[in-house]
Motif scaffolding. Structure first.
Motif, PDB file in Angstrom:
ATOM      1  N   VAL A   1       0.662  -1.542   0.174  1.00 21.48           N
ATOM      2  CA  VAL A   1       0.000   0.277   0.565  1.00 21.48           C
ATOM      3  C   VAL A   1       1.019   1.346  -0.204  1.00 21.48           C
ATOM      4  CG1 VAL A   1      -1.895   1.227   1.480  1.00 21.48           C
ATOM      5  CG2 VAL A   1      -1.906  -0.976   1.409  1.00 21.48           C
ATOM      6  N   SER A   2       2.185   1.206   0.489  1.00 23.51           N
ATOM      7  CA  SER A   2       2.845   2.304   0.697  1.00 23.51           C
ATOM      8  C   SER A   2       3.667   2.537  -0.459  1.00 23.51           C
ATOM      9  CB  SER A   2       4.132   2.438   2.082  1.00 23.51           C
ATOM     10  OG  SER A   2       3.569   1.714   3.109  1.00 23.51           O
ATOM     11  N   CYS A   3       4.021   1.583  -1.169  1.00 22.87           N
ATOM     12  CA  CYS A   3       4.414   2.262  -2.768  1.00 22.87           C
ATOM     13  C   CYS A   3       3.651   2.052  -4.016  1.00 22.87           C
ATOM     14  CB  CYS A   3       5.281   1.035  -2.748  1.00 22.87           C
ATOM     15  SG  CYS A   3       4.937  -0.986  -2.953  1.00 22.87           S
ATOM     16  N   THR A   4       2.007   1.462  -3.778  1.00 22.46           N
ATOM     17  CA  THR A   4       1.581   1.575  -4.589  1.00 22.46           C
ATOM     18  C   THR A   4       0.812   3.030  -5.539  1.00 22.46           C
ATOM     19  OG1 THR A   4      -0.154   0.451  -3.864  1.00 22.46           O
ATOM     20  CG2 THR A   4       1.142  -0.545  -5.572  1.00 22.46           C
ATOM     21  N   PHE A   5       1.344   4.178  -4.982  1.00 18.57           N
ATOM     22  CA  PHE A   5       0.776   5.226  -5.352  1.00 18.57           C
ATOM     23  C   PHE A   5       0.817   5.793  -6.992  1.00 18.57           C
ATOM     24  CE2 PHE A   5       3.344   6.398  -0.717  1.00 18.57           C
ATOM     25  CZ  PHE A   5       1.471   5.983  -0.493  1.00 18.57           C
ATOM     26  N   TYR A   6       1.271   5.350  -7.485  1.00 18.11           N
ATOM     27  CA  TYR A   6       1.260   5.206  -9.247  1.00 18.11           C
ATOM     28  C   TYR A   6      -0.007   4.922  -9.663  1.00 18.11           C
ATOM     29  CZ  TYR A   6       1.451   3.312 -13.763  1.00 18.11           C
ATOM     30  OH  TYR A   6       0.741   3.149 -15.207  1.00 18.11           O
ATOM     31  N   PHE A   7      -0.641   3.655  -8.939  1.00 18.17           N
ATOM     32  CA  PHE A   7      -1.859   3.337  -9.125  1.00 18.17           C
ATOM     33  C   PHE A   7      -3.457   4.461  -9.008  1.00 18.17           C
ATOM     34  CE2 PHE A   7       0.532  -0.492  -8.974  1.00 18.17           C
ATOM     35  CZ  PHE A   7       0.122  -0.982 -10.371  1.00 18.17           C
ATOM     36  N   SER A   8      -2.973   5.382  -7.742  1.00 20.47           N
ATOM     37  CA  SER A   8      -3.821   6.646  -7.690  1.00 20.47           C
ATOM     38  C   SER A   8      -3.969   7.137  -8.277  1.00 20.47           C
ATOM     39  CB  SER A   8      -4.194   6.173  -5.881  1.00 20.47           C
ATOM     40  OG  SER A   8      -3.716   5.887  -4.984  1.00 20.47           O
ATOM     41  N   TYR A   9      -2.227   7.854  -8.487  1.00 21.51           N
ATOM     42  CA  TYR A   9      -2.256   9.067  -9.884  1.00 21.51           C
ATOM     43  C   TYR A   9      -3.013   8.920 -11.016  1.00 21.51           C
ATOM     44  CZ  TYR A   9       0.762  12.179 -12.235  1.00 21.51           C
ATOM     45  OH  TYR A   9       1.224  13.571 -12.904  1.00 21.51           O
ATOM     46  N   MET A  10      -2.667   7.155 -11.828  1.00 22.42           N
ATOM     47  CA  MET A  10      -3.271   7.361 -12.754  1.00 22.42           C
ATOM     48  C   MET A  10      -4.941   6.610 -13.058  1.00 22.42           C
ATOM     49  SD  MET A  10      -0.560   6.868 -14.738  1.00 22.42           S
ATOM     50  CE  MET A  10      -1.680   6.097 -16.553  1.00 22.42           C
ATOM     51  N   PHE A  11      -5.551   6.680 -11.858  1.00 24.07           N
ATOM     52  CA  PHE A  11      -6.989   6.354 -11.673  1.00 24.07           C
ATOM     53  C   PHE A  11      -7.528   7.392 -11.839  1.00 24.07           C
ATOM     54  CE2 PHE A  11      -7.016   2.364  -9.392  1.00 24.07           C
ATOM     55  CZ  PHE A  11      -7.587   1.100 -10.681  1.00 24.07           C
ATOM     56  N   GLY A  12      -6.638   8.952 -11.144  1.00 29.69           N
ATOM     57  CA  GLY A  12      -7.339  10.156 -10.863  1.00 29.69           C
ATOM     58  C   GLY A  12      -7.040  10.946 -12.571  1.00 29.69           C
ATOM     59  N   LEU A  13      -5.546   9.985 -13.207  1.00 29.49           N
ATOM     60  CA  LEU A  13      -5.540  10.882 -14.593  1.00 29.49           C
ATOM     61  C   LEU A  13      -6.704  10.411 -15.523  1.00 29.49           C
ATOM     62  CD1 LEU A  13      -3.535  11.956 -16.509  1.00 29.49           C
ATOM     63  CD2 LEU A  13      -2.705   9.799 -16.823  1.00 29.49           C
ATOM     64  N   LYS A  14      -7.447   8.565 -15.353  1.00 28.66           N
ATOM     65  CA  LYS A  14      -7.697   8.042 -16.459  1.00 28.66           C
ATOM     66  C   LYS A  14      -9.553   8.925 -16.278  1.00 28.66           C
ATOM     67  CE  LYS A  14      -9.618   4.319 -18.453  1.00 28.66           C
ATOM     68  NZ  LYS A  14      -9.328   2.341 -18.496  1.00 28.66           N
ATOM     69  N   HIS A  15      -9.370   9.011 -15.131  1.00 31.50           N
ATOM     70  CA  HIS A  15     -10.986   9.858 -14.464  1.00 31.50           C
ATOM     71  C   HIS A  15     -11.076  11.046 -15.079  1.00 31.50           C
ATOM     72  CE1 HIS A  15     -13.851  10.031 -10.691  1.00 31.50           C
ATOM     73  NE2 HIS A  15     -14.984  10.308 -11.983  1.00 31.50           N
ATOM     74  N   TYR A  16      -9.828  11.830 -15.350  1.00 29.96           N
ATOM     75  CA  TYR A  16     -10.281  13.355 -15.699  1.00 29.96           C
ATOM     76  C   TYR A  16     -10.532  13.120 -17.359  1.00 29.96           C
ATOM     77  CZ  TYR A  16      -9.100  17.901 -17.326  1.00 29.96           C
ATOM     78  OH  TYR A  16      -8.898  18.959 -18.051  1.00 29.96           O
ATOM     79  N   ILE A  17      -9.970  12.741 -18.024  1.00 30.89           N
ATOM     80  CA  ILE A  17     -10.642  12.332 -19.326  1.00 30.89           C
ATOM     81  C   ILE A  17     -12.154  11.353 -19.338  1.00 30.89           C
ATOM     82  CG2 ILE A  17      -9.533  10.785 -21.807  1.00 30.89           C
ATOM     83  CD1 ILE A  17      -7.592  13.385 -20.464  1.00 30.89           C
TER      84      ILE A  17
END
Length: 593
Positions: A115-131
């Motif tokens: 959980v402490s090293c997978t911030f990439y996935f949260s970032y990409m979820f935000g990116l995709k949600h915005y698009i």
């Protein structure tokens, strides 16, 4: 707040000591807040529409510094967590425990680090949600379709409007156009435009079983034009007969030709254009696996040939131009320029000016070119001699420009992100990073600093010793067995290390057993992977001894793939860690020497 934290810790200590000891509640809480922060960062990353002009926006996490921010936070979180967790260790102090609790402790370590090293996935979820929120699917598809209609009028590259790009009407979709001047047969009719030559041929095909492809020596001698590969066969296409240019001209009256005795001049025309501006990733517009062939080369060009989509696009352009409807064409041009305005694409052309450039009569000959970037004022000196065609292109190139490549990149970025699977194969990378760190922490927690350090030293020494033996063997013994020798030697040494804690823990000093125990825990996955690799190597060699390619028989790691192998190894590791807990307890109960 302090009282809340104190009460929570007391409750966890009394009711769930393992959870209290690993600090998993607080770590998950803090990590959740940081995941939310990265989601917001991803959501606003593409809020400036001009950012979409840059290629590979789907990788923006790695390009805008977010990855370094993520790594720093991960390291900071893990360091703070370890300093707090290492204050207490019930196992080292012989508190009552079980193999289930030891296994659960390891699982908690894994969850915390993952959980402490997978911030990439949260970032990409935000990116995709915005698009997805900003660019509606139906509207986006409509924009791409309209841009494809306008693509024929962009007039960027004169070569795109040459006769060899014609795919409609029939028989242009079934014949082959030879563009290599050295291979044009001057005994038959052909087309010319400046220094370019075009000659059309009918094609014949030959179907061969795929297993016989590389054993058929006549393939290279015959000089195929292109091939199509299916599951079991490969179809080769060869030039057959020259198509009479007059027949083609009769079948298509708007084909601009100047007749001579043996050759005809073919001027570039908008009727010839068959490209798409952008092809949607989830559409049915993927080209076939067909390749053109260069007869002067040994290998075929990796260049996609004719496809149904190109024929359909050419037909659509042909129908539009044949109607010669100025209002309809201007509406298409206006839509394209409106997308340029929406996505901040630079251009200095208006609808009327654009229409006047392309409106060259019913034959729609290309008489002017529009550039893709803002022209730079000033004269350029060309070091090499210019061909007549290059000089003509310079002559018809205007000062009008449309940065259409930026719009294409924008479409590609939006489409790629919309179709991007956030939870993909990359999750296995994070999974094994978290697993490896969890193993190291677990090994340290069940032993002591002395045993842990000696385990690291022993692992390095064994690694170097194995490499030395393999190097000596490779130097003294020549042959193809070196690979197997290396694998089997590593397997034997690993097996010896593995069986000591299992069967001989009472025969050796506790420190030595502890070192072997730590190496077993850390090396179990590589040990299983080594066994799979040995099986794969034997299968591969056996396969190659009977058939030409590995694709014709089962080869373990090749056939099950990376994801299946990763899942299998991970499940095996969890099962191993659960049952190995009893061995750990037995070792810990040994008397100190």
């Amino acid at each position: 707040m302090k009282k809340f934290i104190y009460n929570t810790n007391q409750y966890l200590l009394e009711c769930f000591p393992n959870i209290w000891n690993t600090k998993i509640v607080w770590m998950l809480g803090v990590s959740t807040i940081i995941h939310l922060l990265f989601y917001i960062l991803g959501f606003i990353a593409l809020s400036n529409v001009e950012t979409l002009h840059e290629k590979r926006n789907v990788d923006i996490f790695f390009e805008n510094g977010s990855i370094f921010f993520s790594i720093l936070i991960t390291i900071l979180l893990i360091v703070i967590w370890l300093t707090q967790m290492f204050k207490n260790n019930g196992f080292k102090n012989f508190y009552p425990t079980s193999k289930y609790k030891l296994f659960l402790q390891f699982v908690y370590y894994f969850i915390i680090i993952f959980v402490s090293c997978t911030f990439y996935f949260s970032y990409m979820f935000g990116l995709k949600h915005y698009i997805n929120l900003t660019y509606d699917d139906d509207v986006f598809v409509e924009e791409v379709n309209n841009a494809n209609k306008a693509a024929v009028f962009l007039s960027h590259n004169l070569n795109d409007y040459m006769i060899n790009h014609r795919k409609y009407p029939s028989p242009y979709d079934t014949i082959y156009c030879e563009t290599n001047s050295g291979l044009v047969d001057g005994r038959f009719t052909y087309l010319e435009y400046y220094d370019k030559s075009y000659q059309f041929y009918t094609l014949r095909k030959e179907v061969i079983d795929y297993k016989d492809v590389f054993s058929n020596k006549n393939i290279q001698k015959k000089g195929y034009v292109y091939f199509i590969t299916s599951d079991s066969t490969r179809t080769y296409y060869y030039k057959e007969n020259v198509v009479d240019i007059k027949d083609l001209h009769t079948s298509y009256q708007t084909f601009p030709l100047s007749f001579n005795e043996y050759s005809y001049e073919a001027e570039p025309s908008y009727f010839n254009f068959s490209n798409a501006f952008y092809k949607l990733k989830n559409g049915n517009d993927n080209d076939y696996s067909e390749y053109e062939f260069d007869y002067l080369s040994t290998y075929p060009y990796q260049k996609k040939k004719n496809s149904i989509q190109r024929t359909m696009r050419n037909k659509s352009n042909h129908d539009l131009l044949s109607e010669n409807d100025a209002i309809k064409i201007k509406r298409i041009l206006e839509s394209f320029l409106s997308y340029c305005s929406k996505y901040n694409i630079e251009t200095n052309i208006s609808v009327e000016t654009w229409y006047n450039i392309i409106n060259t009569g019913p034959e729609y000959k290309v008489k002017a070119l529009i550039v893709q970037s803002k022209p730079i004022k000033g004269e350029f000196q060309f070091a090499e001699e210019r061909t007549a065609l290059e000089e003509y292109i310079d002559e018809i190139t205007t000062d009008y420009y449309i940065k259409s490549e930026d719009l294409e990149t924008t479409f590609k970025n939006i489409d790629t992100i919309k179709n991007h699977t956030v939870i993909n194969g990359s999750i296995h990378v994070f999974l094994w990073i978290a697993f490896s760190l969890s193993i190291l922490i677990f090994c340290f927690r069940i032993s002591n600093l002395r045993t842990f350090i000696f385990s690291i030293i022993a692992g390095v020494v064994l690694f170097l010793f194995t490499l030395l033996i393999i190097a000596i063997y490779g130097y003294l013994v020549k042959g193809d067995f070196s690979e197997y020798f290396a694998m089997y030697l590593t397997l034997i040494i690993s097996t010896i290390v593995l069986i000591i804690p299992l069967f001989y823990k009472d025969k050796f000093r506790k420190l030595l057993v502890g070192v072997c125990l730590s190496l077993t825990i850390a090396g179990f996955i590589p040990y299983v992977l080594l066994i799979l690799a040995i099986i794969t190597s034997h299968q591969s060699d056996y396969c190659r001894s009977f058939v030409f390619e590995e694709r014709d028989c089962f080869v373990l790691l090749n056939d099950i793939g990376f994801v299946t192998t990763s899942v299998f190894l991970f499940v095996s590791a969890l099962v191993f860690m659960y049952f190995y807990g009893s061995i750990i307890k037995q070792w810990r109960a040994l008397p100190e020497q």
